[in-house]
Each structure stands twice: as structure tokens, then as C-alpha cells.
Design a protein around this motif. Structure first.
Motif, PDB file in Angstrom:
ATOM      1  N   LYS A 103      51.500  34.559  49.916  1.00 56.60           N
ATOM      2  CA  LYS A 103      52.053  35.708  49.201  1.00 56.60           C
ATOM      3  C   LYS A 103      50.973  36.563  48.546  1.00 56.60           C
ATOM      4  CE  LYS A 103      55.173  36.875  45.368  1.00 56.60           C
ATOM      5  NZ  LYS A 103      56.088  36.347  44.322  1.00 56.60           N
ATOM      6  N   TYR A 104      49.914  35.933  48.074  1.00 58.67           N
ATOM      7  CA  TYR A 104      48.917  36.650  47.271  1.00 58.67           C
ATOM      8  C   TYR A 104      47.625  36.908  48.047  1.00 58.67           C
ATOM      9  CZ  TYR A 104      51.849  35.628  43.205  1.00 58.67           C
ATOM     10  OH  TYR A 104      52.897  35.554  42.318  1.00 58.67           O
ATOM     11  N   VAL A 105      46.952  37.984  47.647  1.00 57.96           N
ATOM     12  CA  VAL A 105      45.651  38.368  48.176  1.00 57.96           C
ATOM     13  C   VAL A 105      44.615  38.136  47.078  1.00 57.96           C
ATOM     14  CG1 VAL A 105      44.246  40.302  48.998  1.00 57.96           C
ATOM     15  CG2 VAL A 105      46.631  40.080  49.748  1.00 57.96           C
ATOM     16  N   PHE A 106      43.470  37.575  47.464  1.00 54.72           N
ATOM     17  CA  PHE A 106      42.411  37.274  46.501  1.00 54.72           C
ATOM     18  C   PHE A 106      41.472  38.460  46.328  1.00 54.72           C
ATOM     19  CE2 PHE A 106      38.043  36.057  45.654  1.00 54.72           C
ATOM     20  CZ  PHE A 106      38.143  35.151  44.612  1.00 54.72           C
ATOM     21  N   GLN A 107      41.123  38.729  45.083  1.00 54.68           N
ATOM     22  CA  GLN A 107      40.096  39.728  44.787  1.00 54.68           C
ATOM     23  C   GLN A 107      39.132  39.137  43.764  1.00 54.68           C
ATOM     24  OE1 GLN A 107      40.485  44.307  44.204  1.00 54.68           O
ATOM     25  NE2 GLN A 107      40.736  43.431  42.175  1.00 54.68           N
ATOM     26  N   GLU A 108      37.840  39.269  44.033  1.00 55.14           N
ATOM     27  CA  GLU A 108      36.842  38.807  43.066  1.00 55.14           C
ATOM     28  C   GLU A 108      37.064  39.521  41.734  1.00 55.14           C
ATOM     29  OE1 GLU A 108      34.625  36.497  43.727  1.00 55.14           O
ATOM     30  OE2 GLU A 108      34.283  36.491  45.896  1.00 55.14           O
ATOM     31  N   GLY A 109      36.721  38.846  40.642  1.00 60.01           N
ATOM     32  CA  GLY A 109      37.003  39.375  39.307  1.00 60.01           C
ATOM     33  C   GLY A 109      36.486  40.780  39.067  1.00 60.01           C
ATOM     34  N   GLN A 110      37.377  41.662  38.602  1.00 54.34           N
ATOM     35  CA  GLN A 110      37.033  43.056  38.363  1.00 54.34           C
ATOM     36  C   GLN A 110      37.216  43.485  36.907  1.00 54.34           C
ATOM     37  OE1 GLN A 110      35.768  45.115  41.021  1.00 54.34           O
ATOM     38  NE2 GLN A 110      35.631  43.011  41.788  1.00 54.34           N
ATOM     39  N   TYR A 111      37.635  42.585  36.029  1.00 55.81           N
ATOM     40  CA  TYR A 111      37.968  42.979  34.659  1.00 55.81           C
ATOM     41  C   TYR A 111      36.960  42.489  33.632  1.00 55.81           C
ATOM     42  CZ  TYR A 111      42.339  44.556  36.582  1.00 55.81           C
ATOM     43  OH  TYR A 111      43.275  45.229  37.328  1.00 55.81           O
ATOM     44  N   LEU A 112      36.220  41.442  33.937  1.00 56.51           N
ATOM     45  CA  LEU A 112      35.184  40.949  33.031  1.00 56.51           C
ATOM     46  C   LEU A 112      33.825  41.391  33.566  1.00 56.51           C
ATOM     47  CD1 LEU A 112      36.447  37.343  32.205  1.00 56.51           C
ATOM     48  CD2 LEU A 112      36.736  39.439  30.870  1.00 56.51           C
ATOM     49  N   SER A 113      33.191  42.319  32.878  1.00 53.23           N
ATOM     50  CA  SER A 113      31.899  42.837  33.311  1.00 53.23           C
ATOM     51  C   SER A 113      30.789  41.855  32.947  1.00 53.23           C
ATOM     52  CB  SER A 113      31.626  44.181  32.628  1.00 53.23           C
ATOM     53  OG  SER A 113      31.490  43.991  31.218  1.00 53.23           O
ATOM     54  N   THR A 114      29.631  42.061  33.559  1.00 53.10           N
ATOM     55  CA  THR A 114      28.472  41.230  33.248  1.00 53.10           C
ATOM     56  C   THR A 114      28.139  41.303  31.757  1.00 53.10           C
ATOM     57  OG1 THR A 114      27.500  41.418  35.460  1.00 53.10           O
ATOM     58  CG2 THR A 114      25.990  40.956  33.647  1.00 53.10           C
ATOM     59  N   LYS A 115      28.166  42.480  31.202  1.00 51.36           N
ATOM     60  CA  LYS A 115      27.834  42.660  29.784  1.00 51.36           C
ATOM     61  C   LYS A 115      28.790  41.889  28.891  1.00 51.36           C
ATOM     62  CE  LYS A 115      27.033  46.249  26.300  1.00 51.36           C
ATOM     63  NZ  LYS A 115      27.016  47.721  26.030  1.00 51.36           N
ATOM     64  N   ARG A 116      30.070  41.937  29.226  1.00 52.15           N
ATOM     65  CA  ARG A 116      31.058  41.243  28.393  1.00 52.15           C
ATOM     66  C   ARG A 116      30.913  39.736  28.502  1.00 52.15           C
ATOM     67  NH1 ARG A 116      37.175  43.188  28.430  1.00 52.15           N
ATOM     68  NH2 ARG A 116      36.072  44.873  27.360  1.00 52.15           N
ATOM     69  N   VAL A 117      30.740  39.231  29.721  1.00 59.35           N
ATOM     70  CA  VAL A 117      30.604  37.793  29.910  1.00 59.35           C
ATOM     71  C   VAL A 117      29.334  37.278  29.237  1.00 59.35           C
ATOM     72  CG1 VAL A 117      30.250  35.970  31.621  1.00 59.35           C
ATOM     73  CG2 VAL A 117      31.985  37.717  32.007  1.00 59.35           C
ATOM     74  N   GLU A 118      28.249  38.035  29.325  1.00 63.05           N
ATOM     75  CA  GLU A 118      27.021  37.634  28.642  1.00 63.05           C
ATOM     76  C   GLU A 118      27.247  37.518  27.139  1.00 63.05           C
ATOM     77  OE1 GLU A 118      24.184  40.555  29.805  1.00 63.05           O
ATOM     78  OE2 GLU A 118      23.537  39.455  31.592  1.00 63.05           O
ATOM     79  N   ALA A 119      27.991  38.463  26.591  1.00 60.63           N
ATOM     80  CA  ALA A 119      28.273  38.422  25.148  1.00 60.63           C
ATOM     81  C   ALA A 119      29.145  37.215  24.807  1.00 60.63           C
ATOM     82  CB  ALA A 119      28.952  39.715  24.719  1.00 60.63           C
ATOM     83  N   TRP A 120      30.154  36.960  25.605  1.00 66.36           N
ATOM     84  CA  TRP A 120      31.052  35.837  25.337  1.00 66.36           C
ATOM     85  C   TRP A 120      30.330  34.495  25.457  1.00 66.36           C
ATOM     86  CZ3 TRP A 120      36.511  36.909  27.889  1.00 66.36           C
ATOM     87  CH2 TRP A 120      37.070  38.043  27.282  1.00 66.36           C
TER      88      TRP A 120
END
Length: 385
Positions: A103-120
């Protein structure tokens, strides 16, 4: 003084996941010319096609596969490739429980940017108020300092198709928690370590998961979709196996905190077992020992025969066998692969997926595989021209 460095893990490792999604892709499906559920691109959107219902179709935009906006960002630790592979592949398997590949199609993550993940992934501080790891303590004692708990974040997006359009309908977030935190007291000094207990890993991982879920819901595009969050315990850097997932939660539309966790009972082993080590199944250990003995008896020019086995709820759910050879001629490789095919069918545990890689210092020479509930192994011999 302890220093936390953020890095991008060598992107070549991500080929593992991309290969799973795109291996032997069939025809490419076309969607509408202006579809982009997670951005404003007006380029053409396509699907990779699907040759096996066990794999997700992937998303191609503007003629290029959609890569993750934050893939490979991690707190710097000594490298353990088994952790990286286990984290990505295991997260896909958890996603399939909620998001069917049919049913579902996979898409690599598009909502967490490199800058945000580095900060987290950084420590919480005045300059980094969104850090999910604890503030740096003055103590450098292994038992008194505040360790780094969160090491990696992986985002997976799941889309559905309506006519010629794709829309975001779900997300999976993987959180990798350290079992050992490595640190330096001075910039160029020796490396020390803080060992984390299972209780710490469990409680800190779940606390971080609640914060991540709440933050994701602040994005209006993510407010009303199911979000799966899975917790992964990373193995130490010197481990011969990767880590394992120990809990996941499916959070329905609108929920901002996790109210229920599903326990995952997974454990990894290396075969042959060490003399003082006990595995979940002595029969499986004996089966591998018999297989190894037969292979080495008939073909003595082997550098090693080992396997990584994963057990879920005490049952074997997968095995990767690695055989290192000193063969050079193509006829040797062909004969050896044919013998492996029959020996594996005879000696290795039944009813579990098994991959066998035969390689030398020059690269992979042959590959054998068997899916769960199949009897025969299929084999491919890599010819050198």
C-alpha cells in the motif's frame, strides 16, 4: 576536555539500504508532473517499480532518487559498521508492521534537515537549547559524568498514491541509543568510556522519544499522520555483531506523547560460539559447527568461516555467513560455491533466511541466499573478465 563531534558517516554505507529498495527494479512508474508532497519542486515524480512485494517502491524526482536530508549524521563514535547496517535494515522491518509494502511507497526522510539533526544530537546548552543529550558535566569520571545517550536519528517517510499524486501518510523515526559512550578528557588524550545499563538505555531512550514526537507534531504537515518511533541499542565498537531494537511505538494522528511501547526481544550472536558462551539454541550452534567443519575439511584454503545470527523471542530470524577464501582460479570458486550450496542446505538451520558471502582480499567471489521457509539456496558467482 570532552568534545562531541558531529559527523556524516561515509555515505557509501547507505548503499545497503538503497540497494534493498531499488535492487533489480522493474519498470518505473510515472506520477503527475507537479507532485511533491514534502516540498515545492515542480519536477517530474516517478516510482522505482517493485519486483518483490517484500520491498517498498522508492521515489524519484527530477530524474534522481530522493536521498535523505540528514542521512549519515551521527555523534562521533568509534566505527562499528554492524550497528549502521542493523539500524537501517531493522528499522525497515519495524516499518513494515505499520506500513504495508503493498500500500505504501517509501521516501527517504525529507523533514529533518542535517542542521536540525545535528542540533538534536548535540548536548543541551545555552547555544544549543534543542539538544536532546544532557548538559555537559564538570566531572570527567566514567561513573559521574553525563554521558551521550542519543547517537543517531533516522527518518523514513511513507506515502500513498491517489491517482497520479503522492501524499505523506506516515513516518518512522529510529533513535539509536549508546550502550557505551566513548569520550576524551583532553582533546588529544586517550579514549575513556562510560558503560550504560539496560535500565538507563530504556528510560533515557523513551524520554527522548517523547521529546522527538512532540517536536515533530509542531510541523503542521506531521500533525495528523501516524508516527512510529523505534529504539535501538547500539553495540560497543569492538563488538562482532550489531545492536538490536528493543522497543517501538505506533503513535496515532495528533498524539504528542507516547502512551504505549511494544517490547522487542532481539539478541545477536556470533557463530561459532566461544567456549564460555551460551546461545539461545544449541542445535543451531551445532548445525553451524557441522557446516563449518565440512566446508573446511573439503576446502582447506579458507581464512575463516563465521556467522552473525539474530534471534527474536528466542527463535532464529536471520543468519549472515561470511567465508573468507584464498582461492584465485575461477574453477575453484565455482566448485566451492556448488559445494557450499549443498552443504548449507544439509547442515544450516532450516526455516530462517540465510545469506552466505564468499570473499577474498580481492572482493566478493560468490553469494548464496535462501528465504524463510525455502529449502534450496540460490547462488551467484561473480566472474572476473
Amino acid at each position: 576536555m570532552e568534545e562531541v563531534i558531529l559527523k556524516k558517516i561515509f555515505l557509501g554505507l547507505s548503499v545497503i539500504l538503497t540497494g534493498i529498495l531499488l535492487a533489480a527494479c522493474g519498470s518505473v512508474d510515472n506520477l503527475s508532473n507537479d507532485t511533491n508532497s514534502s516540498g515545492s519542486s515542480k519536477g517530474k515524480t516517478q516510482l522505482t517499480g517493485q519486483t518483490n512485494t517484500g520491498y517498498y517502491q522508492g521515489v524519484i524526482k527530477n530524474g534522481r532518487y530522493q536521498t535523505s536530508k540528514s542521512r549519515g549524521v551521527s555523534v562521533q563514535q568509534e566505527s562499528n559498521q554492524f550497528n549502521i547496517k542493523g539500524f537501517e535494515n531493522g528499522l525497515l522491518n519495524i516499518s513494515k508492521k505499520q506500513f504495508s509494502t503493498k500500500k505504501y511507497v517509501f521516501q527517504e526522510g525529507q523533514y529533518l534537515s542535517t542542521k536540525r539533526v545535528e542540533a538534536w544530537l548535540g548536548r543541551k546548552s545555552k547555544s544549543n537549547p534543542t539538544g536532546l543529550n544532557p548538559v555537559k558535566s564538570k566531572s570527567t569520571s566514567a561513573t559521574k559524568r553525563n554521558p551521550i545517550y542519543l547517537s543517531q536519528i533516522d527518518e523514513q517517510d511513507y506515502m500513498t498514491r491517489s491517482g497520479k499524486s503522492l501524499s505523506l501518510q506516515g513516518m518512522t523515526i529510529g533513535l539509536a541509543i549508546n550502550s557505551v559512550d566513548y569520550y576524551k578528557k583532553t582533546q588529544y588524550g586517550p579514549t575513556y568510556q562510560t558503560d550504560l545499563t539496560n535500565s538507563q538505555i530504556n528510560s533515557e531512550g523513551k524520554k527522548i522519544a517523547n521529546q522527538v514526537l512532540s517536536r515533530l507534531r509542531n510541523n503542521k504537515k506531521l500533525k495528523n499522520i501516524p508516527i512510529v518511533i523505534a529504539l535501538y541499542k547500539q553495540a560497543s565498537d569492538d563488538s562482532l555483531v550489531g545492536g538490536n531494537f528493543f522497543a517501538y511505538s505506533t503513535n496515532n494522528s495528533g498524539t504528542t506523547s507516547v502512551n504505549k511501547w511494544n517490547k522487542i526481544n532481539q539478541k545477536n550472536y556470533v557463530f561459532p560460539l566461544q567456549s564460555n558462551q551460551k546461545g539461545p539454541s544449541q542445535n543451531d550452534a551445532d548445525s553451524f559447527d557441522n557446516f563449518k567443519s565440512q566446508v573446511q575439511t573439503f576446502f582447506p584454503n579458507l581464512s575463516g568461516v563465521t556467522a552473525q545470527a539474530q534471534y527474536t523471542n528466542g527463535s532464529l530470524t536471520g543468519m549472515n555467513v561470511n567465508i573468507t577464501t584464498q582461492f584465485y582460479s575461477q574453477t575453484e570458486i565455482i566448485s566451492f560455491t556448488q559445494y557450499i550450496q549443498s552443504a548449507a542446505q544439509r547442515y544450516l538451520p532450516a526455516n530462517a533466511p540465510i545469506d552466505i558471502t564468499v570473499q577474498s582480499t580481492e572482493g566478493i567471489q560468490s553469494f548464496l541466499t535462501r528465504k524463510a521457509n525455502e529449502k534450496k539456496f540460490s547462488a551467484h558467482i561473480f566472474n572476473s573478465y
